[in-house]
Design a protein around this motif. Structure first.
Motif, PDB file in Angstrom:
ATOM      1  N   HIS A   1       0.852  -1.176   0.000  1.00 35.44           N
ATOM      2  CA  HIS A   1       0.000   0.000   0.000  1.00 35.44           C
ATOM      3  C   HIS A   1       0.896   1.237   0.000  1.00 35.44           C
ATOM      4  O   HIS A   1       1.810   1.343   0.818  1.00 35.44           O
ATOM      5  CB  HIS A   1      -0.894  -0.012   1.248  1.00 35.44           C
ATOM      6  CG  HIS A   1      -1.822   1.141   1.317  1.00 35.44           C
ATOM      7  ND1 HIS A   1      -1.959   1.913   2.432  1.00 35.44           N
ATOM      8  CD2 HIS A   1      -2.664   1.675   0.396  1.00 35.44           C
ATOM      9  CE1 HIS A   1      -2.848   2.862   2.207  1.00 35.44           C
ATOM     10  NE2 HIS A   1      -3.281   2.743   0.976  1.00 35.44           N
TER      11      HIS A   1
ATOM     12  N   GLY B   1      -8.530  -3.097   1.998  1.00 35.42           N
ATOM     13  CA  GLY B   1      -9.670  -3.273   2.886  1.00 35.42           C
ATOM     14  C   GLY B   1     -10.321  -4.638   2.756  1.00 35.42           C
ATOM     15  O   GLY B   1     -11.067  -5.058   3.639  1.00 35.42           O
TER      16      GLY B   1
ATOM     17  N   PRO C   1       0.374   4.833   0.682  1.00 36.16           N
ATOM     18  CA  PRO C   1      -0.620   5.780   1.185  1.00 36.16           C
ATOM     19  C   PRO C   1      -0.717   7.051   0.340  1.00 36.16           C
ATOM     20  O   PRO C   1       0.282   7.680   0.027  1.00 36.16           O
ATOM     21  CB  PRO C   1      -0.136   6.084   2.606  1.00 36.16           C
ATOM     22  CG  PRO C   1       0.622   4.850   3.002  1.00 36.16           C
ATOM     23  CD  PRO C   1       1.310   4.414   1.734  1.00 36.16           C
TER      24      PRO C   1
ATOM     25  N   ARG D   1      -7.088   1.767  -1.020  1.00 40.48           N
ATOM     26  CA  ARG D   1      -7.854   1.707   0.229  1.00 40.48           C
ATOM     27  C   ARG D   1      -8.853   0.557   0.188  1.00 40.48           C
ATOM     28  O   ARG D   1      -8.942  -0.241   1.118  1.00 40.48           O
ATOM     29  CB  ARG D   1      -8.583   3.030   0.468  1.00 40.48           C
ATOM     30  CG  ARG D   1      -9.410   3.045   1.751  1.00 40.48           C
ATOM     31  CD  ARG D   1     -10.133   4.373   1.945  1.00 40.48           C
ATOM     32  NE  ARG D   1     -10.975   4.761   0.823  1.00 40.48           N
ATOM     33  CZ  ARG D   1     -12.205   4.276   0.609  1.00 40.48           C
ATOM     34  NH1 ARG D   1     -12.732   3.386   1.419  1.00 40.48           N
ATOM     35  NH2 ARG D   1     -12.905   4.699  -0.429  1.00 40.48           N
TER      36      ARG D   1
END
Length: 102
Positions: free
Chosen positions: A47, A76, A49, A72
């Motif tokens: 990931h 998730g 960010p 995200r």
């Protein structure tokens, strides 16, 4: 690979609304990146960010998706409270079995 991409998109929809156009773009990108796999293969993701995600297949860079919303929802799949695998989420986050992590 295509089946991994399709299942990923299905699970991502559990975490938030995705327009048909966005789903089509993300599915095409995942199909481009995710290979067919066999026993012993490993796909891993990072990931990034605010930027997106990178993916590796057996230690070699397979591709990157530069979309923070994609990243995200993708991560998730396992880490969000909406996951279809709450036991795995607890283990990945190191939570006590009774904790919600919220």
């Amino acid at each position: 690979g295509p089946l991994i991409a399709e299942r990923s998109l299905k699970e991502m929809r559990r975490g938030g609304e995705i327009s048909d156009a966005q789903a089509e773009r993300w599915l095409a990108e995942m199909q481009r990146i995710f290979p067919d796999v066999k026993a012993g293969d490993r796909i891993s993701g990072q990931h990034l960010p605010g930027r997106g995600a990178r993916f590796w297949h057996n230690g070699r860079l397979a591709g990157q998706i530069d979309d923070a919303a994609f990243a995200r929802l993708f991560f998730g799949i396992w880490l969000a409270p909406t996951t279809s695998e709450p036991g795995m989420r607890v283990a990945l986050l190191g939570l006590a079995s009774g904790s919600t992590g919220r």
